[in-house]
Design an enzyme around this catalytic site. Sequence first.
Site, mmCIF file in Angstrom:
data_model
loop_
_atom_site.group_PDB
_atom_site.id
_atom_site.type_symbol
_atom_site.label_atom_id
_atom_site.label_comp_id
_atom_site.label_asym_id
_atom_site.label_seq_id
_atom_site.Cartn_x
_atom_site.Cartn_y
_atom_site.Cartn_z
ATOM 1 N N ASP A 8 -0.538 42.646 11.596
ATOM 2 C CA ASP A 8 0.125 43.567 12.514
ATOM 3 C C ASP A 8 -0.980 44.188 13.377
ATOM 4 O O ASP A 8 -1.882 44.834 12.830
ATOM 5 C CB ASP A 8 0.830 44.697 11.765
ATOM 6 C CG ASP A 8 1.876 44.232 10.765
ATOM 7 O OD1 ASP A 8 1.720 43.121 10.209
ATOM 8 O OD2 ASP A 8 2.824 44.987 10.503
ATOM 9 N N LYS A 44 7.045 45.621 16.504
ATOM 10 C CA LYS A 44 7.074 46.661 15.468
ATOM 11 C C LYS A 44 7.015 48.035 16.119
ATOM 12 O O LYS A 44 6.290 48.232 17.093
ATOM 13 C CB LYS A 44 5.891 46.449 14.521
ATOM 14 C CG LYS A 44 5.713 47.499 13.433
ATOM 15 C CD LYS A 44 4.496 47.148 12.572
ATOM 16 C CE LYS A 44 4.127 48.265 11.621
ATOM 17 N NZ LYS A 44 2.905 47.958 10.839
ATOM 18 N N LYS A 78 10.352 44.791 13.363
ATOM 19 C CA LYS A 78 9.926 45.518 12.168
ATOM 20 C C LYS A 78 9.944 47.009 12.473
ATOM 21 O O LYS A 78 9.378 47.458 13.469
ATOM 22 C CB LYS A 78 8.527 45.089 11.735
ATOM 23 C CG LYS A 78 7.973 45.896 10.554
ATOM 24 C CD LYS A 78 6.594 45.390 10.118
ATOM 25 C CE LYS A 78 5.970 46.307 9.085
ATOM 26 N NZ LYS A 78 4.632 45.825 8.636
#
Length: 227
Positions: free
Chosen positions: A94, A158, A187
């Site tokens: 990430d 995300k 996410k």
Amino acid sequence: MELTIKTVAGMVDHTNLKAFATREDFQKLCDEAKEYGFKSVAINTYPVKMCREMLEGSEVLTGAAVGFPLGQMTIEAKAFEAENAFQNGCQEFDYVMNVGKAKEHDYEYIEKEMSAMVAVARKHGICCKVIFETCYLTEEEIIEVAKIASRVKPDFVKTSTGFGTAGAKPEHVRLMKKYAGSEVAVKAAGGIRDFEAARAMIEAGATRLGTSSGIKIVNEMRVLGIR
């Protein structure tokens, strides 16, 4: 989708990104992830090799946070960190985009950065998630970055690091899902501390949850009679 303990636990990236986390803390994190059937452990890049070894023989993935938590690194530095994390055993990463560039509306830079990071992931066949840090962005800025993601196609967009001024919001999840397109998942992370919050994010379209409260969420589901 039916929300069972197995399905919800399977969305959780079990998180410890604290500066003072020790080997003992990471062992605990990995043991819990295996016990509860979480999707991955989400950690900084230094402990990746150690956690991959701790998780050996399990289905739990080893994740890595790149450019974390501010994203104020060069593209080259982020790409190197992601590459290094892969070499140490990470199976997904990430990365925090350069939020300042998004605020400047320098979307050419954001696309260049995203393309470079996705290229690292594709080279090694691992998952790439782009952290927007939505608390600092306007709706229009979220939409524009999500549109870039729809073209570049990271695996996930995300919401948050959990280190900003606010975490995930269902309305931001919906916005990201709408404009990132059907090939990019969402996410939600930051402030997901109970089952109600987790359910709200899932209902908004998230298929991954970044949280350090996964065990609490599972236990709340058990209390509610959800199996």
